[in-house]
Scaffold this active site. Sequence first.
Site, PDB file in Angstrom:
ATOM      1  N   ASN A 117       0.837  -1.206   0.000  1.00 21.69           N
ATOM      2  CA  ASN A 117       0.000   0.000   0.000  1.00 21.69           C
ATOM      3  C   ASN A 117       0.863   1.243   0.000  1.00 21.69           C
ATOM      4  OD1 ASN A 117      -0.450   1.903   2.530  1.00 21.69           O
ATOM      5  ND2 ASN A 117       0.164  -0.112   3.321  1.00 21.69           N
ATOM      6  N   PHE A 121      -1.520   8.184   4.441  1.00 13.83           N
ATOM      7  CA  PHE A 121      -2.279   8.817   5.532  1.00 13.83           C
ATOM      8  C   PHE A 121      -3.534   9.538   5.040  1.00 13.83           C
ATOM      9  CE2 PHE A 121       1.853   9.411   8.209  1.00 13.83           C
ATOM     10  CZ  PHE A 121       1.753   8.110   8.678  1.00 13.83           C
ATOM     11  N   SER A 182       5.897   5.013   8.613  1.00 15.15           N
ATOM     12  CA  SER A 182       5.220   4.739   7.352  1.00 15.15           C
ATOM     13  C   SER A 182       6.149   5.118   6.197  1.00 15.15           C
ATOM     14  CB  SER A 182       3.936   5.550   7.246  1.00 15.15           C
ATOM     15  OG  SER A 182       3.498   5.536   5.889  1.00 15.15           O
ATOM     16  N   ASN A 184       5.199   5.825   3.285  1.00 13.51           N
ATOM     17  CA  ASN A 184       4.430   6.511   2.240  1.00 13.51           C
ATOM     18  C   ASN A 184       4.310   8.017   2.412  1.00 13.51           C
ATOM     19  OD1 ASN A 184       3.909   4.051   0.892  1.00 13.51           O
ATOM     20  ND2 ASN A 184       2.395   3.579   2.477  1.00 13.51           N
ATOM     21  N   THR A 185       5.011   8.579   3.398  1.00 13.78           N
ATOM     22  CA  THR A 185       5.076  10.032   3.543  1.00 13.78           C
ATOM     23  C   THR A 185       6.554  10.382   3.458  1.00 13.78           C
ATOM     24  OG1 THR A 185       3.072  10.149   4.868  1.00 13.78           O
ATOM     25  CG2 THR A 185       4.616  11.978   5.130  1.00 13.78           C
ATOM     26  N   LYS A 217       6.136   3.454  16.931  1.00 19.09           N
ATOM     27  CA  LYS A 217       6.052   2.383  15.924  1.00 19.09           C
ATOM     28  C   LYS A 217       7.247   2.482  14.995  1.00 19.09           C
ATOM     29  CE  LYS A 217       2.833   0.109  12.791  1.00 19.09           C
ATOM     30  NZ  LYS A 217       1.428   0.002  12.400  1.00 19.09           N
ATOM     31  N   ASN A 245       6.116  -1.618  11.260  1.00 18.05           N
ATOM     32  CA  ASN A 245       5.305  -1.101  10.156  1.00 18.05           C
ATOM     33  C   ASN A 245       5.596  -1.936   8.898  1.00 18.05           C
ATOM     34  OD1 ASN A 245       3.719   0.730   8.572  1.00 18.05           O
ATOM     35  ND2 ASN A 245       4.164   2.298  10.103  1.00 18.05           N
TER      36      ASN A 245
HETATM   37  C1  LIG Z   1      -3.657  -0.922   3.687  1.00 18.67           C
HETATM   38  C2  LIG Z   1      -2.792  -0.671   4.894  1.00 18.67           C
HETATM   39  C3  LIG Z   1      -2.832   0.575   5.531  1.00 18.67           C
HETATM   40  C4  LIG Z   1      -2.039   0.812   6.650  1.00 18.67           C
HETATM   41  N1  LIG Z   1      -2.111   2.023   7.278  1.00 18.67           N
HETATM   42  C5  LIG Z   1      -1.367   2.245   8.404  1.00 18.67           C
HETATM   43  C6  LIG Z   1      -1.468   3.465   9.105  1.00 18.67           C
HETATM   44  O1  LIG Z   1      -2.238   4.360   8.764  1.00 18.67           O
HETATM   45  N2  LIG Z   1      -0.659   3.631  10.193  1.00 18.67           N
HETATM   46  C7  LIG Z   1       0.203   2.671  10.640  1.00 18.67           C
HETATM   47  O2  LIG Z   1       0.888   2.864  11.649  1.00 18.67           O
HETATM   48  N3  LIG Z   1       0.284   1.486   9.994  1.00 18.67           N
HETATM   49  C8  LIG Z   1      -0.467   1.254   8.896  1.00 18.67           C
HETATM   50  N4  LIG Z   1      -0.374   0.042   8.257  1.00 18.67           N
HETATM   51  C9  LIG Z   1       0.601  -0.954   8.749  1.00 18.67           C
HETATM   52  C10 LIG Z   1      -0.035  -1.994   9.667  1.00 18.67           C
HETATM   53  O3  LIG Z   1      -0.549  -1.400  10.835  1.00 18.67           O
HETATM   54  C11 LIG Z   1       1.010  -3.070  10.050  1.00 18.67           C
HETATM   55  O4  LIG Z   1       2.039  -2.459  10.796  1.00 18.67           O
HETATM   56  C12 LIG Z   1       1.625  -3.753   8.839  1.00 18.67           C
HETATM   57  O5  LIG Z   1       0.681  -3.924   7.810  1.00 18.67           O
HETATM   58  C13 LIG Z   1       2.205  -5.122   9.181  1.00 18.67           C
HETATM   59  O6  LIG Z   1       1.219  -5.993   9.685  1.00 18.67           O
HETATM   60  P1  LIG Z   1       0.445  -7.087   8.773  1.00 18.67           P
HETATM   61  O7  LIG Z   1       1.502  -7.898   8.072  1.00 18.67           O
HETATM   62  O8  LIG Z   1      -0.365  -7.887   9.774  1.00 18.67           O
HETATM   63  O9  LIG Z   1      -0.408  -6.331   7.834  1.00 18.67           O
HETATM   64  C14 LIG Z   1      -1.173  -0.210   7.133  1.00 18.67           C
HETATM   65  C15 LIG Z   1      -1.143  -1.458   6.493  1.00 18.67           C
HETATM   66  C16 LIG Z   1      -1.939  -1.704   5.405  1.00 18.67           C
HETATM   67  C17 LIG Z   1      -1.891  -3.057   4.742  1.00 18.67           C
END
Ligand SMILES: Cc1cc2nc3c(=O)[nH]c(=O)nc-3n(C[C@H](O)[C@H](O)[C@H](O)COP(=O)(O)O)c2cc1C
Length: 356
Positions: A117, A121, A182, A184-185, A217, A245
């Site tokens: 992704n 934000f 993140s 993405n920023t 995080k 993350n």
């Molecule tokens: C579509 C998507 C959006 C996410 N948005 C955020 C976010 O806004 N803030 C954040 O701290 N992590 C965000 N994450 C990261 C997740 O909280 C997590 O740290 C990461 O996906 C790893 O866990 P997973 O393998 O169980 O998905 C996002 C992940 C995904 C897939």
Amino acid sequence: MLYENILRPWLFRMDPEEAHERMMSMLRTAQALPGGKALVRSAWGGCEEGLETRVFGLKFPNPIGLAAGFDKDGRVFSMMGALGFGFVEVGSVTLRPQPGNPKPRIFRLPEYEALVNRLGFNNLGAEAAQRRLKSFGRPDFPLGINLGLNKDCPHDKAHEEYAQTFSILEPYGDYFVVNVSSPNTLGLRDLQERIHLEKILSAIGEVNRSKKTLLVKLSPDLSDELLPSLVELIMQSASGVIATNTTIARPGIPSDEQERRGGLSGAPLRARSTELIRKIYKLSGGKLPIIGVGGVFTGGDAYEKIRAGASLVQLYTGLIYRGPAAARRIQKELLAWLKHGGFKSVAEAVGTEPAQ
Ligand SMILES: Cc1cc2nc3c(=O)[nH]c(=O)nc-3n(C[C@H](O)[C@H](O)[C@H](O)COP(=O)(O)O)c2cc1C
């Protein structure tokens, strides 16, 4: 099975973000219906006995949480609790609303049970989140609020904006997360450098009158050299860590599948995130509570992270691949693993893996 055979194929035919919106609207409808939560709880959710645990002075009905990003604006957290999550983290919330990056910005890699992704934000901002959280009231499980940063915020103002966002939301969360990881920023992850993070944590510390639990995080892409001093800082100025993350690396993904920019989550992230948990646990001498996240799909995955040093775990991508029964299933499997290992509680198993 209903999810794997019917619902998932239907959702996976849609663009991933559209599928997410559909899921959110189903969850919101069910949440608003009288008896909706009870129905969902009995069909898929609920909590197993024997998994209750206490971390940061908070009582968790079970250690399996919903990771940030699924419920960015705090719309469905109470339904997610009914689905069996022992805690939910809403956000990331930024001070001002922002639309995020152009679409498409979520991609599935089904053969790797992964997502990429680059949402950036997208959220309605801190004041809208405050209104919503106020109107819903506090749930009967711990609620985390993840704090992000607006794209247009210069680095020398970051500490002020994180602190302002925190102040707006302070009464509504049990714990707060400074998200400096993140991918993405642009430039956000530079805030993991000690000098920036120190400023951010101290600015929040100054306005944290009710002494809310503050976590940081981290990114799985952090270099090993940075880690010891970061862990030291976090031990002084915060209460714990979320590891991790998403990653900009593409572990185990062939090069012809790697063209999509963004953060990778799901199964390919699992080992790296566990490795970071292990390192943080060792560096902190087990004194810094860790929430482990990255590639948790089963109770075995959760157990592995707990034994590496996580006191709690979270998932996001596992929910997309395994569906609404995921949290309850993971609880059942984790309970069996704990029994198999001879542990009487989750806390007893934390950090017990044999030396690597
Ligand atoms: C579509 C998507 C959006 C996410 N948005 C955020 C976010 O806004 N803030 C954040 O701290 N992590 C965000 N994450 C990261 C997740 O909280 C997590 O740290 C990461 O996906 C790893 O866990 P997973 O393998 O169980 O998905 C996002 C992940 C995904 C897939």
